[in-house]
Design a protein around this motif. Sequence first.
Motif, PDB file in Angstrom:
ATOM      1  N   UNK A 215     123.904  47.716  50.167  1.00 32.28           N
ATOM      2  CA  UNK A 215     123.853  48.341  48.844  1.00 32.28           C
ATOM      3  C   UNK A 215     125.239  48.477  48.206  1.00 32.28           C
ATOM      4  N   UNK A 216     126.301  48.415  49.016  1.00 27.41           N
ATOM      5  CA  UNK A 216     127.650  48.504  48.422  1.00 27.41           C
ATOM      6  C   UNK A 216     128.011  47.226  47.650  1.00 27.41           C
ATOM      7  N   UNK A 217     127.152  46.232  47.719  1.00 28.26           N
ATOM      8  CA  UNK A 217     127.367  44.993  46.978  1.00 28.26           C
ATOM      9  C   UNK A 217     128.322  44.026  47.646  1.00 28.26           C
ATOM     10  N   UNK A 218     128.904  44.430  48.762  1.00 26.82           N
ATOM     11  CA  UNK A 218     129.894  43.588  49.440  1.00 26.82           C
ATOM     12  C   UNK A 218     129.511  43.244  50.881  1.00 26.82           C
ATOM     13  N   UNK A 219     129.364  44.272  51.686  1.00 22.61           N
ATOM     14  CA  UNK A 219     129.299  44.012  53.127  1.00 22.61           C
ATOM     15  C   UNK A 219     128.015  43.277  53.487  1.00 22.61           C
ATOM     16  N   UNK A 220     128.174  42.314  54.369  1.00 24.03           N
ATOM     17  CA  UNK A 220     127.091  41.429  54.791  1.00 24.03           C
ATOM     18  C   UNK A 220     126.888  41.605  56.289  1.00 24.03           C
ATOM     19  N   UNK A 221     125.652  41.876  56.696  1.00 26.95           N
ATOM     20  CA  UNK A 221     125.341  42.162  58.095  1.00 26.95           C
ATOM     21  C   UNK A 221     124.195  41.287  58.593  1.00 26.95           C
ATOM     22  N   UNK A 222     124.051  41.244  59.906  1.00 24.53           N
ATOM     23  CA  UNK A 222     122.959  40.463  60.486  1.00 24.53           C
ATOM     24  C   UNK A 222     121.638  41.195  60.263  1.00 24.53           C
ATOM     25  N   UNK A 223     120.593  40.436  59.970  1.00 30.43           N
ATOM     26  CA  UNK A 223     119.264  41.025  59.743  1.00 30.43           C
ATOM     27  C   UNK A 223     118.726  41.641  61.032  1.00 30.43           C
ATOM     28  N   UNK A 224     118.978  40.981  62.159  1.00 34.42           N
ATOM     29  CA  UNK A 224     118.397  41.459  63.423  1.00 34.42           C
ATOM     30  C   UNK A 224     119.282  42.473  64.142  1.00 34.42           C
ATOM     31  N   UNK A 225     120.409  42.846  63.511  1.00 34.22           N
ATOM     32  CA  UNK A 225     121.285  43.851  64.117  1.00 34.22           C
ATOM     33  C   UNK A 225     122.157  43.327  65.234  1.00 34.22           C
ATOM     34  N   UNK A 226     122.111  42.017  65.481  1.00 34.44           N
ATOM     35  CA  UNK A 226     122.943  41.456  66.549  1.00 34.44           C
ATOM     36  C   UNK A 226     124.409  41.424  66.124  1.00 34.44           C
ATOM     37  N   UNK A 227     125.293  41.342  67.119  1.00 33.71           N
ATOM     38  CA  UNK A 227     126.725  41.292  66.846  1.00 33.71           C
ATOM     39  C   UNK A 227     127.099  39.997  66.138  1.00 33.71           C
TER      40      UNK A 227
END
Length: 257
Positions: A215-227
């Motif tokens: 939601x911050x418009x920047x940070x991108x993370x894995x969908x499955x929560x993996x490293x």
Amino acid sequence: MIVRKSAAEVEKIDAAGSILADCLDMLAAEARPGVTTAELDGLAERLIRARGGLPTFLGYRGFPASICASPNDMVVHGIPGAYRVAEGDVLSIDAGVTLGGYVADSAITLAMGAVDAEALRLLDVTAESLEAALAECREGRRLGDVSHAVQEVVEAAGFSVVRSLVGHGVGKEMHEDPQIPNYGDPGRGPRLEEGMVFAIEPMVNAGGHEVFVADDGWSISTVDGSLSAHFEHTVAVGKKAPRVLTRRGSERGAAEG
Ligand code: MG
Ligand code: MG
């Protein structure tokens, strides 16, 4: 269009790259459990400016900091802030330096304290995939060889290449042509020529390749929560060998093509 740089321009990118390499080595020494990512950002900005450079990321499309700091399942583009690094984290740090109108771009992923073996393997494989891609950056190769080199190392290790984020040309601008995916077919794409300068940046997930923007418009993370891990170097294509322009003091003696 891929713009080839003159020898003088490559030297300018190399000068920016030296500052950036020292900055990342400094951050690697300062990052430890208990430090906040905002503190690391402040240290980075101070070093870059003290050396006469400008932090390329600050203000880029409105980005509010000099580094991206992306812990654990965050892949890239984390905004530094109150997050306090914890024992067992993996922390990706990406930064850019502009000097004399030319940009260098580089990233590392650090293990914070005691990190589990699978996380360490993710870091090693990601760094290894970057070295494999750098080795392809010479005349006679094609862009697809660079992309394929990353994919081959990553997938042989059982990890996933992030597909929606790519490396890029770099020089007067942080993002120039071409886009450089971390997957692709060997022997395809533009022929590499001396003076092309690339930022090659494998982003590798321990689990699936899918990512999402927060939601911050920047940070991108894995969908499955993996490293996830991220290593990046700026490299000039050479006639016979690549010239890595952001090689850190801490890794000299490592593979240099
Ligand atoms: Mg970068
Ligand atoms: Mg980049």
